[in-house]
Scaffold this active site. Structure first.
Site, PDB file in Angstrom:
ATOM      1  N   ILE A 128      54.590  20.266  -3.922  1.00  0.00           N
ATOM      2  CA  ILE A 128      54.996  20.803  -2.627  1.00  0.00           C
ATOM      3  C   ILE A 128      54.655  19.803  -1.527  1.00  0.00           C
ATOM      4  O   ILE A 128      53.712  19.026  -1.663  1.00  0.00           O
ATOM      5  CB  ILE A 128      54.328  22.184  -2.380  1.00  0.00           C
ATOM      6  CG1 ILE A 128      54.790  22.822  -1.074  1.00  0.00           C
ATOM      7  CG2 ILE A 128      52.821  22.093  -2.464  1.00  0.00           C
ATOM      8  CD1 ILE A 128      54.354  24.283  -0.898  1.00  0.00           C
ATOM      9  N   CYS A 129      55.435  19.821  -0.456  1.00  0.00           N
ATOM     10  CA  CYS A 129      55.192  19.053   0.760  1.00  0.00           C
ATOM     11  C   CYS A 129      55.407  17.559   0.508  1.00  0.00           C
ATOM     12  O   CYS A 129      56.491  17.134   0.152  1.00  0.00           O
ATOM     13  CB  CYS A 129      53.797  19.386   1.284  1.00  0.00           C
ATOM     14  SG  CYS A 129      53.451  18.835   2.967  1.00  0.00           S
ATOM     15  N   ALA A 130      54.370  16.743   0.672  1.00  0.00           N
ATOM     16  CA  ALA A 130      54.472  15.306   0.429  1.00  0.00           C
ATOM     17  C   ALA A 130      54.213  14.955  -1.035  1.00  0.00           C
ATOM     18  O   ALA A 130      54.496  13.846  -1.474  1.00  0.00           O
ATOM     19  CB  ALA A 130      53.492  14.550   1.325  1.00  0.00           C
ATOM     20  N   TYR A 186      58.591  17.666   2.211  1.00  0.00           N
ATOM     21  CA  TYR A 186      58.319  17.760   3.642  1.00  0.00           C
ATOM     22  C   TYR A 186      59.190  16.744   4.373  1.00  0.00           C
ATOM     23  O   TYR A 186      59.298  15.594   3.939  1.00  0.00           O
ATOM     24  CB  TYR A 186      56.835  17.484   3.910  1.00  0.00           C
ATOM     25  CG  TYR A 186      56.420  17.874   5.301  1.00  0.00           C
ATOM     26  CD1 TYR A 186      56.072  19.185   5.591  1.00  0.00           C
ATOM     27  CD2 TYR A 186      56.389  16.941   6.326  1.00  0.00           C
ATOM     28  CE1 TYR A 186      55.696  19.560   6.864  1.00  0.00           C
ATOM     29  CE2 TYR A 186      56.019  17.295   7.606  1.00  0.00           C
ATOM     30  CZ  TYR A 186      55.666  18.614   7.871  1.00  0.00           C
ATOM     31  OH  TYR A 186      55.304  18.969   9.143  1.00  0.00           O
ATOM     32  N   SER A 213      58.871  21.973  -3.427  1.00  0.00           N
ATOM     33  CA  SER A 213      58.927  22.875  -2.283  1.00  0.00           C
ATOM     34  C   SER A 213      58.623  22.073  -1.014  1.00  0.00           C
ATOM     35  O   SER A 213      58.119  20.952  -1.093  1.00  0.00           O
ATOM     36  CB  SER A 213      57.934  24.026  -2.483  1.00  0.00           C
ATOM     37  OG  SER A 213      58.087  25.015  -1.492  1.00  0.00           O
TER      38      SER A 213
END
Length: 179
Positions: free
Chosen positions: A100-102, A120, A146
């Site tokens: 998720i994210c980075a 992200y 995500s």
């Protein structure tokens, strides 16, 4: 079902704890695993005592490896050759890898981002040459990605559904007032 959430110094706290909580509510044996140590400090100064470390956790029985983002946590994950080997072994065994994210950049560094993904905003060039999806969660085979802190619950529920089924996902979501 068994899942390992890998924590590196500077991880995004909600991206680790929300999926952990959701998975445990759903009956998944989910563990926090420290990349380098058994106590890890997140991006916002929250100190977490992990259940295990990368060196001591038994990944042979792990169904899913989960990578929270946050900085510099995601960079530490993507720089770890030991983690890269684990991710490749996991993928080659037909098991799940999620980020998720980075943190999808760690999956990319292991060569696991080959199709649709999300991350992200601003990290796309570190993940893939193709444009990311704007969906909250993208499932591409056994690779799950995500977008960031605001999608941590959606991410956790998607992971629970993959490991324990739609009925368990719906039960947990209802109990948490997310459905």
């Amino acid at each position: 079902m068994k899942a390992a959430i890998i924590l590196a110094t500077g991880f995004e706290e909600i991206e680790a704890i929300a999926p952990l909580d959701i998975l445990r509510r759903g009956g998944v044996d989910a563990s926090l695993v420290g990349l380098d140590s058994s106590e890890v400090v997140g991006a916002h100064g929250v100190s977490i005592k992990t259940d295990s470390t990368l060196k001591s956790y038994d990944f042979s029985t792990c169904d899913m490896i989960i990578l929270p983002g946050g900085l510099p946590g995601a960079e530490h994950l993507s720089q770890s050759s030991e983690l890269r080997e684990l991710l490749l072994a996991q993928a080659n065994s037909g098991k799940y890898c999620a980020a998720i994210c980075a943190a999808p950049m760690a999956l990319a560094k292991a060569g696991l981002i080959k199709g649709a993904y999300t991350c992200y905003p601003g990290f796309e060039s570190k993940v893939s040459t193709s444009a990311p999806s704007k969906e909250k969660v993208v499932i591409e085979g056994k690779i799950i990605t995500s977008r960031g802190p605001g999608t941590a619950y959606d991410f956790g529920l998607a992971l629970l559904e993959l490991l324990a089924g739609r009925a368990k996902r719906d039960e947990v979501a209802k109990g948490m007032l997310l459905a």
